[in-house]
Design a protein around this motif. Sequence first.
Motif, PDB file in Angstrom:
ATOM      1  N   GLN A  57     109.969  63.460  37.801  1.00 19.48           N
ATOM      2  CA  GLN A  57     109.607  62.062  37.597  1.00 19.48           C
ATOM      3  C   GLN A  57     109.659  61.271  38.899  1.00 19.48           C
ATOM      4  N   VAL A  58     110.514  61.692  39.824  1.00 23.07           N
ATOM      5  CA  VAL A  58     110.495  61.104  41.163  1.00 23.07           C
ATOM      6  C   VAL A  58     109.197  61.502  41.865  1.00 23.07           C
ATOM      7  N   ALA A  59     108.800  62.763  41.704  1.00 26.16           N
ATOM      8  CA  ALA A  59     107.603  63.273  42.369  1.00 26.16           C
ATOM      9  C   ALA A  59     106.328  62.622  41.851  1.00 26.16           C
ATOM     10  N   THR A  60     106.354  62.095  40.638  1.00 26.73           N
ATOM     11  CA  THR A  60     105.147  61.490  40.049  1.00 26.73           C
ATOM     12  C   THR A  60     105.291  59.973  39.886  1.00 26.73           C
ATOM     13  N   ALA A  61     106.158  59.385  40.719  1.00 25.36           N
ATOM     14  CA  ALA A  61     106.284  57.924  40.821  1.00 25.36           C
ATOM     15  C   ALA A  61     106.854  57.272  39.568  1.00 25.36           C
ATOM     16  N   GLY A  62     107.569  58.026  38.755  1.00 27.20           N
ATOM     17  CA  GLY A  62     108.154  57.459  37.553  1.00 27.20           C
ATOM     18  C   GLY A  62     109.541  56.890  37.754  1.00 27.20           C
ATOM     19  N   LEU A  63     110.312  57.468  38.681  1.00 29.68           N
ATOM     20  CA  LEU A  63     111.680  57.027  38.934  1.00 29.68           C
ATOM     21  C   LEU A  63     111.926  56.917  40.427  1.00 29.68           C
ATOM     22  N   GLU A  64     112.796  55.983  40.816  1.00 33.93           N
ATOM     23  CA  GLU A  64     113.240  55.909  42.194  1.00 33.93           C
ATOM     24  C   GLU A  64     114.199  57.060  42.474  1.00 33.93           C
ATOM     25  N   PRO A  65     114.237  57.570  43.708  1.00 30.41           N
ATOM     26  CA  PRO A  65     115.165  58.666  44.032  1.00 30.41           C
ATOM     27  C   PRO A  65     116.611  58.333  43.711  1.00 30.41           C
ATOM     28  N   GLU A  66     117.025  57.083  43.975  1.00 30.25           N
ATOM     29  CA  GLU A  66     118.428  56.724  43.747  1.00 30.25           C
ATOM     30  C   GLU A  66     118.794  56.673  42.265  1.00 30.25           C
ATOM     31  N   SER A  67     117.779  56.688  41.378  1.00 26.54           N
ATOM     32  CA  SER A  67     118.071  56.671  39.944  1.00 26.54           C
ATOM     33  C   SER A  67     118.651  57.992  39.460  1.00 26.54           C
TER      34      SER A  67
END
Length: 442
Positions: A57-67
């Motif tokens: 989900q980070v890789a597909t712009a769904g979540l920020e890395p820090e989440s």
Amino acid sequence: MPSPNQTAPQPATRPRVVIVGAGFGGLAAARTLANAPVEVLLINRTNYHGFWPLLYQVATAGLEPESIAYPVRAILRRYRNANFLLAEVQGVDFTRRCVQTDVGEISYDYLILAAGSTTNFFGNNQIARYALGMKDLDEAQRLRNHVLLCCERAAVESDPTRRAALLTFAVVGGGPTGVELAGAFIELIRHVIRRDYPMLDTRQARVVLIEATNHILASFPESLQHAALQRLRQMGVEVRLQTQVADAHHDGLTFRDGSFLPAATVVWATGVRGAPLADALGVTLGRGARVVVTPHLTLPADERVFVVGDMAYLEGYRPGVAYPMVAPVAIQMGEQAARNIIAQLNHQPMLPFHYIDKGQMATIGRSAAVLDAFGIRLSGWLAWVGWLFVHLIALVGFRNRVLVLLNWAYSYFTYDRGVRLIFGVGAERQPAVVEYDEVNDH
């Protein structure tokens, strides 16, 4: 009272347990040792614990890395006998009981190796060079940057062949990671790229899931495999079964049958091997460069050294098959290794590892998933709700749970992704431009 010439007795030094790796297995071991009469030192090459099941989900712009990351020191500060060291472990001297790191040697009385895994390119340097992996936050951000750069390049590309290649996303591997990533790519195209880039005809965009065998999600029951395959195809994912990749190039993939797929984005989601540290230990390795351990999770020649999680090769899941490289196995191994250390300290026998299988699940885009747990087999919306709940509860830290829940709610109700930024790791990477003549040459 001792006389002035006598030295007061000093308290005995507690045994030091060094844990290498702050993943699921390492943290589970540290938690289990929290109240034990030992000093725990956890060593990791980053200062955070990452929740990798949500990496796609980070890789597909769904979540920020820090989440999906949480500081290791913040996790350990609740345990009075635990400390943290930021270092890269390079090897172990088992004779001297020293862990060799880039900041010096660290002595231990007991050692737990939980360094995890890395992408296995099976010795193919071409694939390693041109395919993108997704095993940590750096790689996930690099993939996100690359995908967004492809869209930017496609927006100004006048050649339809080149534009189509820039909008083709190939995912190699039909396991849970590949399936989840393929579904997320389709959602990204449908709900984000289509609106952010109105000049693009997103009907040209393709998501191709490539699997060498004749089924996806091999560890799931056949009925759920079929449900997942049907769902992916309904969403628009091109699923190619029994298709073996021969090589990767800057402009796409070559298959064993000689055919070629022009694609600027190739994600390697098949093949996992033990962390590179396993190669430096000088011990017996099993399949996937995993360290062969006894049923007690120790090295055969050293009962003070334990290996857990993705690094450990132990058969018993099924006859002749090692335990899978998944978070629940790592957690239970970490706990068992810690209990066996406590047993040694108390001069009690160690117990063998027995895995309690709590099931498996995978999400397939928006409002759909497959779930196989405790005899319950579900697909569709109910399975998706179960997937959301399990992953939300498993995240470390209340703040992270709130951030992820808010992101999911925002995406669900707005059909949008909030992390469409090109920056940081890999922002300089330029997606390949496919030349028309090169495509025909294949």
